[in-house]
Write an enzyme that holds these catalytic residues in place. Sequence first.
Site, PDB file in Angstrom:
ATOM      1  N   GLN A 292      61.937  44.555  14.347  1.00  0.00           N
ATOM      2  CA  GLN A 292      62.702  45.795  14.225  1.00  0.00           C
ATOM      3  C   GLN A 292      62.860  46.460  15.592  1.00  0.00           C
ATOM      4  O   GLN A 292      61.874  46.702  16.283  1.00  0.00           O
ATOM      5  CB  GLN A 292      61.998  46.734  13.233  1.00  0.00           C
ATOM      6  CG  GLN A 292      62.760  48.002  12.930  1.00  0.00           C
ATOM      7  CD  GLN A 292      64.081  47.751  12.196  1.00  0.00           C
ATOM      8  OE1 GLN A 292      64.140  46.977  11.248  1.00  0.00           O
ATOM      9  NE2 GLN A 292      65.143  48.384  12.654  1.00  0.00           N
TER      10      GLN A 292
ATOM     11  N   ASP B 246      68.568  37.685  12.622  1.00  0.00           N
ATOM     12  CA  ASP B 246      69.347  38.804  13.155  1.00  0.00           C
ATOM     13  C   ASP B 246      70.463  38.313  14.078  1.00  0.00           C
ATOM     14  O   ASP B 246      71.380  39.073  14.403  1.00  0.00           O
ATOM     15  CB  ASP B 246      68.421  39.723  13.982  1.00  0.00           C
ATOM     16  CG  ASP B 246      68.169  41.062  13.298  1.00  0.00           C
ATOM     17  OD1 ASP B 246      68.911  41.394  12.359  1.00  0.00           O
ATOM     18  OD2 ASP B 246      67.230  41.760  13.717  1.00  0.00           O
TER      19      ASP B 246
ATOM     20  N   LYS C 238      64.243  46.890   3.633  1.00  0.00           N
ATOM     21  CA  LYS C 238      64.388  45.430   3.781  1.00  0.00           C
ATOM     22  C   LYS C 238      63.355  44.713   2.913  1.00  0.00           C
ATOM     23  O   LYS C 238      63.663  43.713   2.262  1.00  0.00           O
ATOM     24  CB  LYS C 238      64.209  45.018   5.252  1.00  0.00           C
ATOM     25  CG  LYS C 238      65.445  45.301   6.096  1.00  0.00           C
ATOM     26  CD  LYS C 238      65.176  45.193   7.585  1.00  0.00           C
ATOM     27  CE  LYS C 238      66.412  45.683   8.354  1.00  0.00           C
ATOM     28  NZ  LYS C 238      66.175  45.872   9.784  1.00  0.00           N
TER      29      LYS C 238
END
Length: 298
Positions: free
Chosen positions: A98, A121, A54
């Site tokens: 994460q 997200d 990422k």
Amino acid sequence: MTAQVIDGKAFAAKLRERVGEFAATFAEKAGRKAGLAVVLVGEDPASQVYVRSKHKATLAANMESFEHRLPADTSEDDLLALVARLNADPAVDGILVQLPLPDHLDEQAVIGAISPDKDVDGFHVTNAGRLAVGQSGFVPCTPLGCMMLLTDRLGDLSGLEAVVIGRSNIVGKPMAQLLLDANATVTIAHSRTKDLPAVVRRADIVVAAVGRAEMVKAEWLKDGATVIDVGINRLPPEPGADKGRLVGDVDYAGAQAVASAITPVPGGVGPMTIAVLLRNTLVAAYRNEGLNLPEDAL
Ligand code: NAD
């Protein structure tokens, strides 16, 4: 019939390129780059790989990447304090924590602490609610990526029968919402569904998001179905090899003879997830600066 391969890797590369171009324009207009903050708690090896890729992809797309690596024994208060700082930081447009988090941390509490307008997200309940009622917010990256592949392939999805296998908050449920929004007739199947083969056989569109290697068989599919395989499963290694092959939730070889189009694993849905994360971060940046990003730009 041999199914066409839906090349998610190529589609994702083009999307990342377009994001990079708009990100450069954003930087000129805003006087700063769009920024994505990624928080990793602990040393889960798979998470470390994701976070690294990422980071690289964010820089390659002309955006700023802020990495925060915290030890596995970080307290919830310390993690929430970091999230609060990132919420308040004008250089940060998107925040990603994460998952999975170590067991002593409450994932829902941490996700709930992220500002919904930086929740790239799309996991915050506010964004799940926005998606459910048709307001614009942030949609989870994997299902949005699947949707891009589907509309690119099929155009208008109105009236098509779609079966989503799996009902997780990060893939199955938002996928079903997106298909419903696009006027498909949607069924969500799951571990308690009776006669899954019969349910799948109705589908013009099958999205498999279960996490079971090659569970969906060719005989389950309707002739000409479009198949999106979200699953990522590693088979046991062949004798002499140290790693097994990666396969999806669909018997790819069998399905190729029945489906009209199918995503491979790897190289299908997987690469879309990061590309959409970058897209969502750029959308967040434009919104945060009150700048106009053309609706159909990305
Ligand atoms: P999850 O474990 O949260 O959910 C799995 C779902 O499958 C559940 O809703 C369950 O009801 C359903 N299920 C389980 N057994 C079933 C059965 N026998 N029949 C029908 N349904 C069954 O998983 P998830 O997070 O939604 O991920 C699903 C898969 O997608 C995993 O393989 C994961 O690695 C993969 N994934 C890929 C990406 C990507 O970027 N490509 C992103 C997220 C997840």
